[in-house]
Design a protein around this motif. Structure first.
Motif, PDB file in Angstrom:
ATOM      1  N   VAL A 154       3.891  -5.935   2.788  1.00 33.94           N
ATOM      2  CA  VAL A 154       3.777  -5.228   1.513  1.00 33.94           C
ATOM      3  C   VAL A 154       3.746  -3.736   1.803  1.00 33.94           C
ATOM      4  O   VAL A 154       3.530  -3.301   2.933  1.00 33.94           O
ATOM      5  CB  VAL A 154       2.499  -5.610   0.724  1.00 33.94           C
ATOM      6  CG1 VAL A 154       2.491  -7.066   0.343  1.00 33.94           C
ATOM      7  CG2 VAL A 154       1.245  -5.229   1.498  1.00 33.94           C
TER       8      VAL A 154
ATOM      9  N   LYS B 150       4.953 -11.721   6.479  1.00 37.05           N
ATOM     10  CA  LYS B 150       4.281 -11.192   5.293  1.00 37.05           C
ATOM     11  C   LYS B 150       4.246  -9.676   5.376  1.00 37.05           C
ATOM     12  O   LYS B 150       3.797  -9.116   6.383  1.00 37.05           O
ATOM     13  CB  LYS B 150       2.844 -11.728   5.206  1.00 37.05           C
ATOM     14  CG  LYS B 150       2.751 -13.242   5.159  1.00 37.05           C
ATOM     15  CD  LYS B 150       1.297 -13.666   5.217  1.00 37.05           C
ATOM     16  CE  LYS B 150       1.168 -15.186   5.288  1.00 37.05           C
ATOM     17  NZ  LYS B 150      -0.243 -15.593   5.444  1.00 37.05           N
TER      18      LYS B 150
ATOM     19  N   ARG C 102      -6.506  -7.266  -0.590  1.00 40.15           N
ATOM     20  CA  ARG C 102      -5.769  -7.044  -1.836  1.00 40.15           C
ATOM     21  C   ARG C 102      -4.353  -7.610  -1.773  1.00 40.15           C
ATOM     22  O   ARG C 102      -3.809  -8.075  -2.769  1.00 40.15           O
ATOM     23  CB  ARG C 102      -5.720  -5.549  -2.159  1.00 40.15           C
ATOM     24  CG  ARG C 102      -7.014  -4.983  -2.706  1.00 40.15           C
ATOM     25  CD  ARG C 102      -6.854  -3.513  -3.068  1.00 40.15           C
ATOM     26  NE  ARG C 102      -8.055  -3.012  -3.703  1.00 40.15           N
ATOM     27  CZ  ARG C 102      -8.307  -3.072  -5.001  1.00 40.15           C
ATOM     28  NH1 ARG C 102      -7.425  -3.645  -5.799  1.00 40.15           N
ATOM     29  NH2 ARG C 102      -9.417  -2.597  -5.503  1.00 40.15           N
ATOM     30  N   ALA C 103      -3.781  -7.583  -0.579  1.00 41.67           N
ATOM     31  CA  ALA C 103      -2.427  -8.117  -0.402  1.00 41.67           C
ATOM     32  C   ALA C 103      -2.408  -9.634  -0.339  1.00 41.67           C
ATOM     33  O   ALA C 103      -1.333 -10.247  -0.380  1.00 41.67           O
ATOM     34  CB  ALA C 103      -1.806  -7.545   0.873  1.00 41.67           C
TER      35      ALA C 103
ATOM     36  N   THR D 210       4.553  -3.759  -3.881  1.00 40.78           N
ATOM     37  CA  THR D 210       3.674  -2.609  -3.660  1.00 40.78           C
ATOM     38  C   THR D 210       2.326  -2.866  -4.312  1.00 40.78           C
ATOM     39  O   THR D 210       2.261  -3.320  -5.456  1.00 40.78           O
ATOM     40  CB  THR D 210       4.296  -1.323  -4.241  1.00 40.78           C
ATOM     41  OG1 THR D 210       5.565  -1.093  -3.625  1.00 40.78           O
ATOM     42  CG2 THR D 210       3.410  -0.122  -3.978  1.00 40.78           C
ATOM     43  N   ILE D 211       1.262  -2.586  -3.552  1.00 38.49           N
ATOM     44  CA  ILE D 211      -0.085  -2.709  -4.093  1.00 38.49           C
ATOM     45  C   ILE D 211      -0.799  -1.373  -3.925  1.00 38.49           C
ATOM     46  O   ILE D 211      -0.319  -0.490  -3.209  1.00 38.49           O
ATOM     47  CB  ILE D 211      -0.888  -3.827  -3.379  1.00 38.49           C
ATOM     48  CG1 ILE D 211      -1.086  -3.478  -1.896  1.00 38.49           C
ATOM     49  CG2 ILE D 211      -0.210  -5.171  -3.527  1.00 38.49           C
ATOM     50  CD1 ILE D 211      -2.062  -4.379  -1.184  1.00 38.49           C
TER      51      ILE D 211
ATOM     52  N   VAL E 290       1.597  -0.406   0.767  1.00 37.61           N
ATOM     53  CA  VAL E 290       0.282  -0.083   0.221  1.00 37.61           C
ATOM     54  C   VAL E 290       0.253   1.398  -0.143  1.00 37.61           C
ATOM     55  O   VAL E 290       0.554   2.259   0.688  1.00 37.61           O
ATOM     56  CB  VAL E 290      -0.839  -0.381   1.249  1.00 37.61           C
ATOM     57  CG1 VAL E 290      -2.195  -0.124   0.609  1.00 37.61           C
ATOM     58  CG2 VAL E 290      -0.740  -1.825   1.737  1.00 37.61           C
TER      59      VAL E 290
END
Length: 414
Positions: free
Chosen positions: A409, A407, A355-356, A340-341, A411
């Protein structure tokens, strides 16, 4: 130099041979006899050029682990002294010079990578720092005591020197001293701990030979060298790198989930070889897995990813990573185990992609999206300028962001 033709009799060398660890040895038969006669102490050196080792060092770590598992004693040598000089092996340019404080910080970070693999203690593995003796050597004493055992003629034939000169790249006198310092390391470890074997990658062959010869010339002690093959992928890429950069071993630099994904993305032609090198699965089970036909080879890749991750990060973390990947890619649902970002809600989607680590710039993010490579909440989008706040958030307050096929993530808009 000898290369393994038949299986050695000692457990340690037999395991290494069967699993593909051995490239060269100085005297395999004599080393095999030494391993049969009693516990052998062996070492591998690691210079402190970064705060973590990466997957490119994992072959060496696994070799130390097998050494201990088969009843011998490993030494992890931290290069607090040699890092100040820099190993020219495999490099076209001189390494960056680090301060004492940077080296100390890097050693503290590197140490953490070994704790899951080795058992340390009075009768277990040792971790020592070559600064303990190299920093105390006076230069004239160093030259008089050790320099007389090396000839410039011979040193110029080693690859670490020869390749640099052949490419007409400068080799500093500082770097030229590195192989002498590494040879002194072997002699010092032999004297202090009875260390009889130095191991390393194939690029270290010349340095290792120098240490073997110095032990024999100065103290008339038996000493051996062993190197591993250069590990490249089936497509020829260097092991330890991914599209996003180095595959670090420390969790604070690469999450267990991303580490699991690295192994899951192994090329089909590498699965069997990597299972032998980077897991402890029995060879018959590995043979079964690498023989799986067609798309079933993906199941072998998941086993590789889980077993390799379990060795480094623990079984629980490996199972969580496997479950998160299954939830994200096979069941199409969000999982809290995914990385998690945070990204600004008012910023465009391109900011979250950067950012990822999925894109290096806004332009690259736009090209990725135009090529159909960006999905938000499992829906393809080509509008990376749309604010993150324009996408629906889950009950957990996150947006699922994917790039390409592998890929993903979560967010959290902030």
């Amino acid at each position: 130099m000898t290369e393994p033709m038949t299986l050695p009799k000692s457990d340690f060398l037999r395991v290494l041979t069967e699993r593909g660890f051995i490239h060269q040895t100085t005297d395999l038969e004599a080393l095999d006899a030494a391993c049969l006669a009693g516990p052998v102490t062996a070492y591998i050196g690691f210079d402190a050029t970064a705060s973590s080792l990466h997957v490119g060092s994992l072959v060496q770590i696994m070799m130390l682990r097998w050494l201990q598992k088969t009843g011998h004693r490993p030494i992890v040598l931290m290069g607090g002294g040699t890092t100040k000089v820099g190993d020219p092996s495999g490099k076209d340019t001189q390494r960056s010079m680090l301060s004492e404080a940077q080296i100390a910080d890097n050693i503290a970070g590197i140490k953490r990578a070994f704790e899951p693999f080795l058992t340390f203690g009075d009768d277990g593995a040792l971790m020592v720092n070559n600064a303990d003796w190299l920093d105390r050597l006076g230069y004239v004493d160093f030259l008089r005591e050790y320099g007389v055992h090396f000839t410039i003629n011979r040193m110029l034939t080693f690859d670490s020197v020869k390749l640099r000169l052949d490419r007409e790249q400068p080799l500093t006198f500082l770097e030229f001293n590195y192989m002498l310092m590494q040879a002194v390391d072997f002699l010092e470890l032999n004297r202090r701990y009875g260390c009889a074997l130095q191991m390393g990658g194939s690029d270290q062959w010349g340095n290792i030979i120098n240490g073997v010869e110095l032990c024999r010339r100065v103290d008339a002690k038996a000493a051996f060298g062993l190197t591993t093959p250069l590990i490249t992928t089936a497509s020829g890429a260097k092991m330890g790198k991914s599209a996003e950069g180095a595959v670090w071993l420390n969790a604070d630099r690469l999450s267990p989930y991303d580490y699991w994904q690295f192994w899951r993305n192994t090329e089909d032609g590498d699965v069997g070889r990597f299972l032998k090198l980077f897991t402890e699965l029995p060879l018959d089970e590995i043979a079964r897995l690498e023989a799986l036909p067609g798309a079933e080879i993906n199941e072998a890749k998941k086993v590789l990813a889980t077993e390799a991750t379990a060795l480094l990060h623990g079984r629980a973390a490996a199972e969580h990573a496997a479950g998160a990947a299954k939830a994200a890619f096979e069941e199409g649902r969000t999982s809290q185990d995914l990385p998690t970002i945070e990204a600004a809600a008012a910023e465009g989607l391109h900011e979250a992609l950067i950012r990822a680590g999925f894109a290096a710039s806004k332009g690259e993010a736009r090209r990725l999206a135009k090529g159909g490579g960006v999905r938000v909440n499992d829906v393809q989008t080509d509008d990376v300028d749309q604010p993150l706040s324009g996408f629906a958030v889950s009950a957990e307050g996150v947006v699922k962001l994917a790039a390409g096929k592998k890929k993903i993530v979560l967010v959290r808009p902030v």
